[in-house]
Design a protein around this motif. Structure first.
Motif, PDB file in Angstrom:
ATOM      1  N   GLU A 192      -9.325  -3.301   2.433  1.00  0.00           N
ATOM      2  CA  GLU A 192      -8.310  -4.331   2.669  1.00  0.00           C
ATOM      3  C   GLU A 192      -8.879  -5.459   3.532  1.00  0.00           C
ATOM      4  OE1 GLU A 192      -4.855  -2.232   4.138  1.00  0.00           O
ATOM      5  OE2 GLU A 192      -4.095  -2.004   2.093  1.00  0.00           O
ATOM      6  N   GLU A 203      -2.836   7.035  -1.468  1.00  0.00           N
ATOM      7  CA  GLU A 203      -3.552   6.181  -2.405  1.00  0.00           C
ATOM      8  C   GLU A 203      -5.011   6.599  -2.459  1.00  0.00           C
ATOM      9  OE1 GLU A 203      -3.536   1.439  -3.329  1.00  0.00           O
ATOM     10  OE2 GLU A 203      -3.924   1.989  -1.243  1.00  0.00           O
ATOM     11  N   ALA A 219      -6.764   1.799  -4.694  1.00  0.00           N
ATOM     12  CA  ALA A 219      -6.742   0.712  -3.711  1.00  0.00           C
ATOM     13  C   ALA A 219      -7.539  -0.482  -4.217  1.00  0.00           C
ATOM     14  CB  ALA A 219      -7.304   1.195  -2.380  1.00  0.00           C
ATOM     15  N   ARG A 278       0.848  -1.191   0.000  1.00  0.00           N
ATOM     16  CA  ARG A 278       0.000   0.000   0.000  1.00  0.00           C
ATOM     17  C   ARG A 278       0.883   1.240   0.000  1.00  0.00           C
ATOM     18  NH1 ARG A 278      -4.723   0.913   4.499  1.00  0.00           N
ATOM     19  NH2 ARG A 278      -5.267   3.075   4.010  1.00  0.00           N
TER      20      ARG A 278
END
Length: 144
Positions: A126, A79, A84, A75
Protein backbone atom coordinates in the motif's frame (compact mmCIF):
# COMPACT_ATOMS: atom_id res chain seq x y z
CA UNK A 1 -1.26 -32.99 -11.36
CA UNK A 2 -1.77 -32.09 -14.97
CA UNK A 3 0.91 -30.53 -17.08
CA UNK A 4 0.57 -27.76 -19.58
CA UNK A 5 0.91 -28.94 -23.15
CA UNK A 6 1.64 -26.90 -26.22
CA UNK A 7 -1.28 -26.39 -28.56
CA UNK A 8 -1.21 -28.55 -31.70
CA UNK A 9 0.74 -26.97 -34.55
CA UNK A 10 2.31 -24.41 -32.21
CA UNK A 11 5.95 -23.45 -32.37
CA UNK A 12 8.32 -25.31 -30.04
CA UNK A 13 8.51 -23.74 -26.59
CA UNK A 14 11.54 -21.68 -25.68
CA UNK A 15 13.79 -22.88 -22.88
CA UNK A 16 12.32 -20.40 -20.36
CA UNK A 17 8.77 -21.41 -21.33
CA UNK A 18 9.65 -25.08 -20.92
CA UNK A 19 11.21 -24.38 -17.52
CA UNK A 20 8.14 -22.44 -16.42
CA UNK A 21 5.90 -25.28 -17.59
CA UNK A 22 7.91 -27.79 -15.53
CA UNK A 23 7.87 -25.56 -12.46
CA UNK A 24 4.12 -24.98 -12.83
CA UNK A 25 3.49 -28.72 -13.14
CA UNK A 26 5.32 -29.37 -9.87
CA UNK A 27 3.34 -26.86 -7.81
CA UNK A 28 0.31 -27.49 -5.63
CA UNK A 29 -2.97 -25.86 -6.69
CA UNK A 30 -2.57 -22.91 -4.30
CA UNK A 31 0.93 -22.16 -5.57
CA UNK A 32 -0.26 -22.46 -9.17
CA UNK A 33 -2.93 -19.89 -8.42
CA UNK A 34 -0.32 -17.56 -6.90
CA UNK A 35 2.03 -17.97 -9.84
CA UNK A 36 -0.75 -17.25 -12.33
CA UNK A 37 -1.92 -14.22 -10.36
CA UNK A 38 1.61 -12.86 -10.23
CA UNK A 39 2.09 -13.49 -13.95
CA UNK A 40 -1.15 -11.59 -14.59
CA UNK A 41 0.17 -8.71 -12.49
CA UNK A 42 3.39 -8.67 -14.50
CA UNK A 43 1.51 -8.76 -17.79
CA UNK A 44 -0.79 -5.97 -16.62
CA UNK A 45 2.24 -3.79 -15.90
CA UNK A 46 2.68 -3.04 -19.55
CA UNK A 47 1.38 0.36 -20.64
CA UNK A 48 -2.35 0.20 -21.23
CA UNK A 49 -4.35 1.13 -24.28
CA UNK A 50 -6.36 4.35 -24.31
CA UNK A 51 -9.53 4.24 -22.27
CA UNK A 52 -12.63 3.14 -24.18
CA UNK A 53 -14.47 6.34 -23.19
CA UNK A 54 -12.26 8.40 -25.53
CA UNK A 55 -13.58 8.83 -29.03
CA UNK A 56 -11.21 8.34 -31.98
CA UNK A 57 -11.39 12.08 -32.70
CA UNK A 58 -10.23 13.04 -29.20
CA UNK A 59 -6.71 14.30 -28.77
CA UNK A 60 -4.83 11.96 -26.44
CA UNK A 61 -3.54 13.78 -23.37
CA UNK A 62 -0.82 11.56 -21.94
CA UNK A 63 -0.93 13.39 -18.62
CA UNK A 64 -4.63 12.56 -18.12
CA UNK A 65 -3.92 9.15 -16.55
CA UNK A 66 -1.40 10.63 -14.15
CA UNK A 67 -3.94 13.22 -12.95
CA UNK A 68 -6.71 10.76 -12.18
CA UNK A 69 -7.53 10.18 -8.58
CA UNK A 70 -7.22 6.75 -6.97
CA UNK A 71 -10.41 4.69 -6.98
CA UNK A 72 -10.94 3.58 -3.38
CA UNK A 73 -11.16 -0.17 -2.83
CA UNK A 74 -11.24 -0.80 0.93
CA UNK A 75 -8.84 -3.35 2.35
CA UNK A 76 -10.69 -6.42 3.57
CA UNK A 77 -9.97 -7.82 7.04
CA UNK A 78 -8.48 -10.99 5.54
CA UNK A 79 -6.56 -10.52 2.29
CA UNK A 80 -3.85 -12.40 0.46
CA UNK A 81 -0.84 -10.61 -1.00
CA UNK A 82 -2.01 -11.45 -4.53
CA UNK A 83 -5.47 -10.07 -3.79
CA UNK A 84 -3.88 -6.92 -2.37
CA UNK A 85 -1.84 -6.42 -5.54
CA UNK A 86 -5.02 -6.80 -7.60
CA UNK A 87 -6.91 -4.39 -5.31
CA UNK A 88 -4.12 -1.82 -5.44
CA UNK A 89 -3.88 -2.15 -9.23
CA UNK A 90 -7.60 -1.33 -9.37
CA UNK A 91 -7.16 1.53 -6.89
CA UNK A 92 -4.32 3.06 -8.92
CA UNK A 93 -5.15 2.23 -12.56
CA UNK A 94 -3.21 5.30 -13.72
CA UNK A 95 0.13 3.87 -12.62
CA UNK A 96 2.50 2.12 -14.99
CA UNK A 97 3.36 -0.94 -12.92
CA UNK A 98 6.50 -1.64 -14.93
CA UNK A 99 8.70 0.66 -12.82
CA UNK A 100 7.18 -0.86 -9.65
CA UNK A 101 7.91 -4.41 -10.73
CA UNK A 102 11.22 -4.89 -8.92
CA UNK A 103 9.90 -3.65 -5.57
CA UNK A 104 6.60 -5.52 -5.90
CA UNK A 105 8.41 -8.74 -6.78
CA UNK A 106 10.73 -8.26 -3.82
CA UNK A 107 7.79 -7.91 -1.46
CA UNK A 108 6.07 -10.94 -2.98
CA UNK A 109 9.27 -12.95 -2.57
CA UNK A 110 9.67 -11.83 1.03
CA UNK A 111 6.20 -13.21 1.72
CA UNK A 112 6.24 -16.40 -0.34
CA UNK A 113 9.84 -17.49 0.06
CA UNK A 114 10.96 -15.91 3.32
CA UNK A 115 7.78 -16.17 5.38
CA UNK A 116 7.16 -12.47 5.94
CA UNK A 117 3.58 -11.99 7.09
CA UNK A 118 0.93 -11.05 4.55
CA UNK A 119 -0.20 -8.12 6.72
CA UNK A 120 3.29 -6.59 6.75
CA UNK A 121 3.78 -7.13 3.02
CA UNK A 122 0.36 -5.66 2.22
CA UNK A 123 1.15 -2.61 4.38
CA UNK A 124 4.36 -2.16 2.38
CA UNK A 125 2.52 -2.68 -0.92
CA UNK A 126 0.00 0.00 0.00
CA UNK A 127 2.84 2.38 0.84
CA UNK A 128 4.62 1.48 -2.41
CA UNK A 129 1.58 2.16 -4.61
CA UNK A 130 0.85 5.42 -2.74
CA UNK A 131 4.47 6.56 -3.12
CA UNK A 132 4.46 5.87 -6.86
CA UNK A 133 1.15 7.70 -7.19
CA UNK A 134 2.48 10.71 -5.27
CA UNK A 135 5.72 10.69 -7.27
CA UNK A 136 3.80 10.58 -10.57
CA UNK A 137 1.70 13.50 -9.36
CA UNK A 138 4.79 15.49 -8.39
CA UNK A 139 6.44 14.72 -11.75
CA UNK A 140 3.33 15.88 -13.56
CA UNK A 141 3.33 19.15 -11.67
CA UNK A 142 7.01 19.70 -12.36
CA UNK A 143 8.08 18.91 -8.84
CA UNK A 144 10.25 15.91 -9.65
Amino acid sequence: MSTLKAAPNSAPESAPAQRLTLIFAGLCDADRHSLLAFAEFLAAGRPSAPTPTASPDDTVDESADAEREPIPHPRPAQETVIAAIRRLSLTYPMLDRGPMLHETAGLMTAHMMHGRSAVQVIDDLEALFLRYFQDSRADLRGGG
